[in-house]
Design a protein around this motif. Structure first.
Motif, PDB file in Angstrom:
ATOM      1  N   UNK A 177       0.814  -1.226   0.000  1.00  0.00           N
ATOM      2  CA  UNK A 177       0.000   0.000   0.000  1.00  0.00           C
ATOM      3  C   UNK A 177       0.839   1.263   0.000  1.00  0.00           C
ATOM      4  N   UNK A 178       1.969   1.254   0.709  1.00  0.00           N
ATOM      5  CA  UNK A 178       2.787   2.464   0.787  1.00  0.00           C
ATOM      6  C   UNK A 178       3.341   2.872  -0.573  1.00  0.00           C
ATOM      7  N   UNK A 179       3.514   1.903  -1.479  1.00  0.00           N
ATOM      8  CA  UNK A 179       4.076   2.196  -2.794  1.00  0.00           C
ATOM      9  C   UNK A 179       3.014   2.622  -3.813  1.00  0.00           C
ATOM     10  N   UNK A 180       1.752   2.470  -3.477  1.00  0.00           N
ATOM     11  CA  UNK A 180       0.671   2.810  -4.414  1.00  0.00           C
ATOM     12  C   UNK A 180       0.805   4.269  -4.847  1.00  0.00           C
ATOM     13  N   UNK A 181       0.858   4.483  -6.156  1.00  0.00           N
ATOM     14  CA  UNK A 181       1.097   5.814  -6.709  1.00  0.00           C
ATOM     15  C   UNK A 181       0.190   6.040  -7.915  1.00  0.00           C
ATOM     16  N   UNK A 182      -0.528   7.167  -7.955  1.00  0.00           N
ATOM     17  CA  UNK A 182      -1.419   7.422  -9.108  1.00  0.00           C
ATOM     18  C   UNK A 182      -0.649   7.491 -10.418  1.00  0.00           C
ATOM     19  N   UNK A 183      -1.317   7.215 -11.510  1.00  0.00           N
ATOM     20  CA  UNK A 183      -0.712   7.365 -12.823  1.00  0.00           C
ATOM     21  C   UNK A 183      -0.244   8.806 -13.026  1.00  0.00           C
ATOM     22  N   UNK A 184       0.700   8.983 -13.912  1.00  0.00           N
ATOM     23  CA  UNK A 184       1.184  10.321 -14.234  1.00  0.00           C
ATOM     24  C   UNK A 184       0.053  11.152 -14.831  1.00  0.00           C
ATOM     25  N   UNK A 185       0.005  12.427 -14.473  1.00  0.00           N
ATOM     26  CA  UNK A 185      -1.041  13.300 -15.012  1.00  0.00           C
ATOM     27  C   UNK A 185      -0.908  13.439 -16.524  1.00  0.00           C
ATOM     28  N   UNK A 186       0.331  13.465 -17.001  1.00  0.00           N
ATOM     29  CA  UNK A 186       0.585  13.535 -18.444  1.00  0.00           C
ATOM     30  C   UNK A 186       1.372  12.299 -18.853  1.00  0.00           C
ATOM     31  N   UNK A 187       0.756  11.363 -19.563  1.00  0.00           N
ATOM     32  CA  UNK A 187       1.465  10.148 -19.975  1.00  0.00           C
ATOM     33  C   UNK A 187       2.650  10.456 -20.880  1.00  0.00           C
ATOM     34  N   UNK A 188       3.653   9.603 -20.846  1.00  0.00           N
ATOM     35  CA  UNK A 188       4.785   9.719 -21.755  1.00  0.00           C
ATOM     36  C   UNK A 188       4.383   9.227 -23.137  1.00  0.00           C
ATOM     37  N   UNK A 189       4.986   9.824 -24.147  1.00  0.00           N
ATOM     38  CA  UNK A 189       4.718   9.379 -25.514  1.00  0.00           C
ATOM     39  C   UNK A 189       5.470   8.097 -25.834  1.00  0.00           C
ATOM     40  N   UNK A 190       6.641   7.900 -25.186  1.00  0.00           N
ATOM     41  CA  UNK A 190       7.455   6.727 -25.478  1.00  0.00           C
ATOM     42  C   UNK A 190       8.015   6.149 -24.180  1.00  0.00           C
ATOM     43  N   UNK A 191       7.534   4.966 -23.826  1.00  0.00           N
ATOM     44  CA  UNK A 191       8.080   4.227 -22.689  1.00  0.00           C
ATOM     45  C   UNK A 191       8.833   3.026 -23.268  1.00  0.00           C
ATOM     46  N   UNK A 192      10.132   2.883 -22.978  1.00  0.00           N
ATOM     47  CA  UNK A 192      10.914   1.799 -23.580  1.00  0.00           C
ATOM     48  C   UNK A 192      10.425   0.410 -23.177  1.00  0.00           C
ATOM     49  N   UNK A 193      10.653  -0.546 -24.061  1.00  0.00           N
ATOM     50  CA  UNK A 193      10.338  -1.939 -23.757  1.00  0.00           C
ATOM     51  C   UNK A 193      11.112  -2.380 -22.519  1.00  0.00           C
ATOM     52  N   UNK A 194      10.470  -3.164 -21.681  1.00  0.00           N
ATOM     53  CA  UNK A 194      11.107  -3.670 -20.470  1.00  0.00           C
ATOM     54  C   UNK A 194      10.958  -2.770 -19.263  1.00  0.00           C
ATOM     55  N   UNK A 195      10.354  -1.593 -19.439  1.00  0.00           N
ATOM     56  CA  UNK A 195      10.171  -0.672 -18.313  1.00  0.00           C
ATOM     57  C   UNK A 195       9.213  -1.274 -17.290  1.00  0.00           C
ATOM     58  N   UNK A 196       9.604  -1.201 -16.026  1.00  0.00           N
ATOM     59  CA  UNK A 196       8.814  -1.745 -14.925  1.00  0.00           C
ATOM     60  C   UNK A 196       8.181  -0.581 -14.176  1.00  0.00           C
ATOM     61  N   UNK A 197       6.854  -0.613 -14.034  1.00  0.00           N
ATOM     62  CA  UNK A 197       6.182   0.526 -13.424  1.00  0.00           C
ATOM     63  C   UNK A 197       5.122   0.166 -12.418  1.00  0.00           C
ATOM     64  N   UNK A 198       4.615   1.218 -11.764  1.00  0.00           N
ATOM     65  CA  UNK A 198       3.549   1.106 -10.767  1.00  0.00           C
ATOM     66  C   UNK A 198       2.450   2.101 -11.120  1.00  0.00           C
TER      67      UNK A 198
END
Length: 237
Positions: free
Chosen positions: A150-171
């Motif tokens: 629960x402590x790591x729960x983080x809302x999505x970015x307000x402005x999404x990125x146009x390019x997220x590289x393959x293999x990127x690990x996110x929350x």
């Protein structure tokens, strides 16, 4: 184990039904969802075009040349009658090596600052538990996994990125995921893996399937490079 669900059927298109099993996301739902998936596939047989399990539902896409709407509903209801949870042993386990670093995980330090902890502690918490692959979607091989601490729960970015590289690990909130290919995205990126999640040369082209268990393992930059990882820094948004 969650209580036995009471399936509800909804018509979502002329050739599709939605099975609602649960009202909330819970890992304990998965044995029931997997059992429903298996029973529906067996009952529909060649009349099934696609079956998409998710957190609390399953979407049935059937062939209208083989089944009427009434026949599809009857098949679904009969398949779900007397449903029993699937054995836990059916779940596969994956260990995914990840290079956690601000250059490829720009939100690593942001989350650490918000919690007043070190980036290393963020990594430790992210790696401290196994995650359930609840559903596949968004892009081929993309698995929605959870639940993160629960402590790591983080809302999505307000402005999404146009390019997220393959293999990127996110929350995002209490979910975690890996981008199988370069694509737009608004998740908070912590690091990167060299593991190939979607491969047309494999028998199962998607590495993950619903119900699988996934654990992340922190590695250093040299190991990441040895595994074929791309150390190109994340582009600015």
């Amino acid at each position: 184990m969650s209580q036995a669900p009471t399936p509800r059927l909804e018509t979502v298109a002329m050739d599709a039904l939605m099975v609602r099993l649960f009202s909330r996301i819970d890992e304990a739902n998965m044995p029931w969802t997997l059992a429903a998936d298996s029973a529906l596939r067996e009952r529909f047989g060649a009349a099934l075009i696609d079956l998409v399990p998710s957190y609390t539902t399953l979407l049935i896409h059937y062939d209208v040349a083989r089944l009427t709407h009434a026949e599809a509903r009857e098949l679904a209801l009969s398949a779900l009658d007397g449903l029993a949870p699937a054995a836990a042993s059916t779940a596969r386990e994956h260990v995914i090596p990840v290079w956690y670093d601000p250059s490829v995980g720009p939100e690593l330090e942001t989350i650490a600052a918000r919690l007043d902890i070190s980036p290393q502690e963020v990594v430790r918490r992210h790696c401290a538990r196994d995650y359930c692959a609840f559903a596949l979607g968004f892009a081929p091989g993309y698995a929605f996994m959870g639940l993160v601490e629960e402590s790591l729960a983080t809302p999505r970015l307000e402005t999404p990125r146009q390019r997220v590289p393959a293999g990127s690990v996110g929350i995002a909130e209490r979910q975690t995921a890996i981008y199988p290919m370069r694509s737009p995205g608004g998740w908070n990126i912590l690091g990167r893996t060299a593991v190939k999640l979607f491969d047309r040369e494999r028998e199962e082209i998607s590495l993950f399937q619903p119900g699988d268990r996934v654990r992340f393992e922190a590695i250093d930059r040299a190991t990441f490079i040895d595994q074929g990882g791309d150390v190109t820094p994340m582009e600015e948004r």
